[in-house]
Design a protein around this motif. Structure first.
Motif, PDB file in Angstrom:
ATOM      1  N   CYS A  67     -27.027 -11.971  36.649  1.00 55.25           N
ATOM      2  CA  CYS A  67     -26.171 -12.781  35.776  1.00 55.25           C
ATOM      3  C   CYS A  67     -25.223 -11.899  34.962  1.00 55.25           C
ATOM      4  O   CYS A  67     -24.046 -12.241  34.791  1.00 55.25           O
ATOM      5  CB  CYS A  67     -27.017 -13.652  34.851  1.00 55.25           C
ATOM      6  SG  CYS A  67     -27.872 -14.980  35.700  1.00 55.25           S
ATOM      7  N   SER A  68     -25.705 -10.772  34.487  1.00 55.97           N
ATOM      8  CA  SER A  68     -24.854  -9.836  33.740  1.00 55.97           C
ATOM      9  C   SER A  68     -23.723  -9.322  34.618  1.00 55.97           C
ATOM     10  O   SER A  68     -22.580  -9.185  34.172  1.00 55.97           O
ATOM     11  CB  SER A  68     -25.680  -8.667  33.206  1.00 55.97           C
ATOM     12  OG  SER A  68     -26.602  -9.108  32.246  1.00 55.97           O
ATOM     13  N   TYR A  69     -24.040  -9.050  35.884  1.00 57.02           N
ATOM     14  CA  TYR A  69     -23.014  -8.591  36.823  1.00 57.02           C
ATOM     15  C   TYR A  69     -21.944  -9.667  37.015  1.00 57.02           C
ATOM     16  O   TYR A  69     -20.745  -9.376  36.986  1.00 57.02           O
ATOM     17  CB  TYR A  69     -23.651  -8.223  38.169  1.00 57.02           C
ATOM     18  CG  TYR A  69     -22.641  -7.954  39.247  1.00 57.02           C
ATOM     19  CD1 TYR A  69     -21.907  -6.778  39.263  1.00 57.02           C
ATOM     20  CD2 TYR A  69     -22.405  -8.901  40.236  1.00 57.02           C
ATOM     21  CE1 TYR A  69     -20.953  -6.547  40.249  1.00 57.02           C
ATOM     22  CE2 TYR A  69     -21.469  -8.675  41.227  1.00 57.02           C
ATOM     23  CZ  TYR A  69     -20.746  -7.493  41.225  1.00 57.02           C
ATOM     24  OH  TYR A  69     -19.806  -7.278  42.191  1.00 57.02           O
ATOM     25  N   ILE A  70     -22.357 -10.896  37.215  1.00 64.35           N
ATOM     26  CA  ILE A  70     -21.399 -11.993  37.413  1.00 64.35           C
ATOM     27  C   ILE A  70     -20.508 -12.141  36.190  1.00 64.35           C
ATOM     28  O   ILE A  70     -19.287 -12.290  36.315  1.00 64.35           O
ATOM     29  CB  ILE A  70     -22.133 -13.314  37.728  1.00 64.35           C
ATOM     30  CG1 ILE A  70     -22.771 -13.236  39.106  1.00 64.35           C
ATOM     31  CG2 ILE A  70     -21.184 -14.509  37.635  1.00 64.35           C
ATOM     32  CD1 ILE A  70     -23.660 -14.393  39.454  1.00 64.35           C
ATOM     33  N   ILE A  71     -21.084 -12.078  35.013  1.00 64.10           N
ATOM     34  CA  ILE A  71     -20.298 -12.191  33.777  1.00 64.10           C
ATOM     35  C   ILE A  71     -19.302 -11.047  33.683  1.00 64.10           C
ATOM     36  O   ILE A  71     -18.135 -11.244  33.332  1.00 64.10           O
ATOM     37  CB  ILE A  71     -21.228 -12.245  32.553  1.00 64.10           C
ATOM     38  CG1 ILE A  71     -21.993 -13.565  32.543  1.00 64.10           C
ATOM     39  CG2 ILE A  71     -20.435 -12.042  31.262  1.00 64.10           C
ATOM     40  CD1 ILE A  71     -23.132 -13.614  31.550  1.00 64.10           C
ATOM     41  N   LEU A  72     -19.730  -9.842  34.019  1.00 66.20           N
ATOM     42  CA  LEU A  72     -18.858  -8.670  33.979  1.00 66.20           C
ATOM     43  C   LEU A  72     -17.683  -8.825  34.952  1.00 66.20           C
ATOM     44  O   LEU A  72     -16.530  -8.517  34.609  1.00 66.20           O
ATOM     45  CB  LEU A  72     -19.658  -7.408  34.305  1.00 66.20           C
ATOM     46  CG  LEU A  72     -18.911  -6.090  34.227  1.00 66.20           C
ATOM     47  CD1 LEU A  72     -18.497  -5.782  32.794  1.00 66.20           C
ATOM     48  CD2 LEU A  72     -19.797  -4.975  34.749  1.00 66.20           C
ATOM     49  N   VAL A  73     -17.961  -9.325  36.139  1.00 72.22           N
ATOM     50  CA  VAL A  73     -16.892  -9.526  37.136  1.00 72.22           C
ATOM     51  C   VAL A  73     -15.878 -10.553  36.627  1.00 72.22           C
ATOM     52  O   VAL A  73     -14.663 -10.319  36.691  1.00 72.22           O
ATOM     53  CB  VAL A  73     -17.483  -9.961  38.498  1.00 72.22           C
ATOM     54  CG1 VAL A  73     -16.399 -10.453  39.439  1.00 72.22           C
ATOM     55  CG2 VAL A  73     -18.251  -8.805  39.128  1.00 72.22           C
ATOM     56  N   PHE A  74     -16.343 -11.668  36.102  1.00 70.29           N
ATOM     57  CA  PHE A  74     -15.422 -12.676  35.570  1.00 70.29           C
ATOM     58  C   PHE A  74     -14.663 -12.160  34.356  1.00 70.29           C
ATOM     59  O   PHE A  74     -13.472 -12.424  34.205  1.00 70.29           O
ATOM     60  CB  PHE A  74     -16.166 -13.971  35.219  1.00 70.29           C
ATOM     61  CG  PHE A  74     -16.339 -14.890  36.384  1.00 70.29           C
ATOM     62  CD1 PHE A  74     -15.262 -15.576  36.921  1.00 70.29           C
ATOM     63  CD2 PHE A  74     -17.580 -15.067  36.962  1.00 70.29           C
ATOM     64  CE1 PHE A  74     -15.416 -16.428  37.998  1.00 70.29           C
ATOM     65  CE2 PHE A  74     -17.755 -15.907  38.044  1.00 70.29           C
ATOM     66  CZ  PHE A  74     -16.665 -16.585  38.560  1.00 70.29           C
ATOM     67  N   TYR A  88     -11.944  -9.944  35.600  1.00 69.04           N
ATOM     68  CA  TYR A  88     -10.930 -10.783  36.244  1.00 69.04           C
ATOM     69  C   TYR A  88     -10.001 -11.407  35.203  1.00 69.04           C
ATOM     70  O   TYR A  88      -8.783 -11.412  35.358  1.00 69.04           O
ATOM     71  CB  TYR A  88     -11.643 -11.851  37.067  1.00 69.04           C
ATOM     72  CG  TYR A  88     -10.758 -12.842  37.767  1.00 69.04           C
ATOM     73  CD1 TYR A  88     -10.118 -12.511  38.962  1.00 69.04           C
ATOM     74  CD2 TYR A  88     -10.584 -14.124  37.263  1.00 69.04           C
ATOM     75  CE1 TYR A  88      -9.322 -13.423  39.623  1.00 69.04           C
ATOM     76  CE2 TYR A  88      -9.779 -15.040  37.912  1.00 69.04           C
ATOM     77  CZ  TYR A  88      -9.151 -14.684  39.089  1.00 69.04           C
ATOM     78  OH  TYR A  88      -8.358 -15.593  39.730  1.00 69.04           O
ATOM     79  N   ILE A  89     -10.583 -11.903  34.127  1.00 70.90           N
ATOM     80  CA  ILE A  89      -9.795 -12.565  33.084  1.00 70.90           C
ATOM     81  C   ILE A  89      -9.020 -11.545  32.259  1.00 70.90           C
ATOM     82  O   ILE A  89      -7.821 -11.713  32.002  1.00 70.90           O
ATOM     83  CB  ILE A  89     -10.708 -13.428  32.191  1.00 70.90           C
ATOM     84  CG1 ILE A  89     -11.220 -14.620  33.005  1.00 70.90           C
ATOM     85  CG2 ILE A  89      -9.955 -13.887  30.937  1.00 70.90           C
ATOM     86  CD1 ILE A  89     -12.343 -15.385  32.338  1.00 70.90           C
ATOM     87  N   GLU A  90      -9.681 -10.473  31.836  1.00 74.68           N
ATOM     88  CA  GLU A  90      -9.020  -9.467  30.988  1.00 74.68           C
ATOM     89  C   GLU A  90      -7.850  -8.801  31.708  1.00 74.68           C
ATOM     90  O   GLU A  90      -6.825  -8.508  31.108  1.00 74.68           O
ATOM     91  CB  GLU A  90     -10.019  -8.416  30.531  1.00 74.68           C
ATOM     92  CG  GLU A  90     -10.979  -8.912  29.481  1.00 74.68           C
ATOM     93  CD  GLU A  90     -12.037  -7.891  29.094  1.00 74.68           C
ATOM     94  OE1 GLU A  90     -12.093  -6.801  29.692  1.00 74.68           O
ATOM     95  OE2 GLU A  90     -12.802  -8.206  28.167  1.00 74.68           O
ATOM     96  N   LYS A  91      -7.978  -8.557  32.999  1.00 79.59           N
ATOM     97  CA  LYS A  91      -6.904  -7.900  33.766  1.00 79.59           C
ATOM     98  C   LYS A  91      -5.932  -8.908  34.375  1.00 79.59           C
ATOM     99  O   LYS A  91      -4.997  -8.523  35.077  1.00 79.59           O
ATOM    100  CB  LYS A  91      -7.512  -7.007  34.842  1.00 79.59           C
ATOM    101  CG  LYS A  91      -8.338  -5.887  34.249  1.00 79.59           C
ATOM    102  CD  LYS A  91      -8.683  -4.852  35.277  1.00 79.59           C
ATOM    103  CE  LYS A  91      -9.638  -3.853  34.696  1.00 79.59           C
ATOM    104  NZ  LYS A  91      -9.029  -2.784  33.979  1.00 79.59           N
ATOM    105  N   LYS A  92      -6.149 -10.178  34.060  1.00 83.76           N
ATOM    106  CA  LYS A  92      -5.289 -11.276  34.486  1.00 83.76           C
ATOM    107  C   LYS A  92      -5.040 -11.269  36.002  1.00 83.76           C
ATOM    108  O   LYS A  92      -3.940 -11.502  36.479  1.00 83.76           O
ATOM    109  CB  LYS A  92      -3.969 -11.243  33.709  1.00 83.76           C
ATOM    110  CG  LYS A  92      -4.181 -11.404  32.221  1.00 83.76           C
ATOM    111  CD  LYS A  92      -2.899 -11.426  31.464  1.00 83.76           C
ATOM    112  CE  LYS A  92      -3.255 -11.587  29.986  1.00 83.76           C
ATOM    113  NZ  LYS A  92      -2.075 -11.679  29.149  1.00 83.76           N
TER     114      LYS A  92
END
Length: 57
Positions: free
Chosen positions: A37-44, A47-51
């Motif tokens: 779950c931590s990995y999934i949150i990190l990936v999202f 994704y959002i921070e780098k637009k």
């Protein structure tokens, strides 16, 4: 291993199924799920921070 169906259909009781797992087994499962779950949150988050959702021209 479909223990949920065994319990739901009354083939086994939840206590019968539950006693098969040690506290160490449950701790390892928790740690693995937490890591995933931590990995999934990190990936999202990345994704959002780098637009990355914006179309590049």
């Amino acid at each position: 291993m479909d223990l949920r169906n065994s319990i739901a259909h009354g083939n086994e009781s939840s206590s019968e199924v539950g006693r098969r797992f040690t506290p160490d087994d449950l701790q390892k499962r928790f740690e693995n799920i937490n890591e995933y779950c931590s990995y999934i949150i990190l990936v999202f988050q990345n994704y959002i921070e780098k637009k990355h959702y914006l179309k590049t021209v």
